[in-house]
Design a protein around this motif. Structure first.
Motif, short mmCIF file in Angstrom:
data_model
loop_
_atom_site.label_atom_id
_atom_site.label_comp_id
_atom_site.label_asym_id
_atom_site.label_seq_id
_atom_site.Cartn_x
_atom_site.Cartn_y
_atom_site.Cartn_z
N LEU A 155 77.30 67.79 22.82
CA LEU A 155 76.22 68.33 22.01
C LEU A 155 75.97 69.81 22.34
CD1 LEU A 155 73.76 65.33 22.20
CD2 LEU A 155 74.87 66.15 20.14
N ARG A 156 75.97 70.11 23.64
CA ARG A 156 75.75 71.51 24.05
C ARG A 156 76.88 72.41 23.58
NH1 ARG A 156 74.32 68.93 29.03
NH2 ARG A 156 72.08 68.83 29.18
N GLU A 157 78.12 71.94 23.70
CA GLU A 157 79.24 72.75 23.27
C GLU A 157 79.25 72.92 21.75
OE1 GLU A 157 84.00 72.43 23.31
OE2 GLU A 157 83.02 72.32 25.27
N GLU A 188 80.68 66.30 17.10
CA GLU A 188 80.54 66.00 15.67
C GLU A 188 79.07 65.88 15.26
OE1 GLU A 188 82.83 65.78 13.23
OE2 GLU A 188 84.36 66.39 14.65
N LEU A 189 78.27 65.26 16.12
CA LEU A 189 76.83 65.14 15.81
C LEU A 189 76.17 66.51 15.83
CD1 LEU A 189 74.48 63.28 15.15
CD2 LEU A 189 74.10 63.02 17.60
N ALA A 190 76.59 67.38 16.73
CA ALA A 190 76.04 68.74 16.77
C ALA A 190 76.38 69.50 15.50
CB ALA A 190 76.57 69.47 18.00
N SER A 241 73.20 60.82 12.24
CA SER A 241 73.73 59.87 13.21
C SER A 241 75.26 59.96 13.22
CB SER A 241 73.30 58.44 12.88
OG SER A 241 73.86 58.03 11.66
N TYR A 242 75.82 59.55 14.34
CA TYR A 242 77.27 59.54 14.48
C TYR A 242 77.63 58.56 15.59
CZ TYR A 242 81.84 61.48 13.53
OH TYR A 242 83.13 61.64 13.12
N SER A 243 78.78 57.93 15.47
CA SER A 243 79.21 56.99 16.49
C SER A 243 80.72 57.09 16.67
CB SER A 243 78.84 55.56 16.11
OG SER A 243 79.63 55.11 15.04
#
Length: 117
Positions: free
Chosen positions: A110-112, A77-79, A54-56
């Motif tokens: 996320l894709r990057e 960061e989540l990726a 998880s990340y926020s």
């Protein structure tokens, strides 16, 4: 029924409709919550019923720019967290939120970052 209850009920119906289509894939899902000031995302394994990562925006060290830029940084960061755990493909659960603005920026981050959505 008050207006606030109607809005929450409508959001709940959208959330269930979106989530029911995603659970059949067998992949971990990224659940997104967008509040007024922050954005939160977590990777959930529904078969084991566990949160994998998880990340926020609260954890982000250098929060620079508008809310879309911050959401993009949270996605990257989540990726990176997911890649360290060996997760390469996920499904994107936008919840009841529309896919534009901060939610779309998070998905782009996320894709990057290297996740396949």
């Amino acid at each position: 029924m008050s207006l606030e209850k109607k809005i929450k009920a409508r959001l709940g119906r959208r959330k269930l409709r979106v989530r029911s289509r995603l659970l059949l894939s067998g992949l971990p899902r990224i659940s997104v919550f967008r509040s007024l000031n922050h954005i939160y995302a977590q990777i959930i394994d529904d078969t084991a019923r566990k949160t994998l990562a998880s990340y926020s925006s609260l954890e982000l060290k250098k929060a620079v720019g508008d809310k879309k830029a911050i959401a993009f940084a949270v996605g990257k960061e989540l990726a990176q967290k997911a890649a360290s755990q060996g997760i390469s493909a996920v499904v994107f659960d936008r919840g009841g939120f529309l896919y534009h603005g901060r939610v779309k920026s998070l998905a782009d981050g996320l894709r990057e970052g290297g996740l396949k959505i």
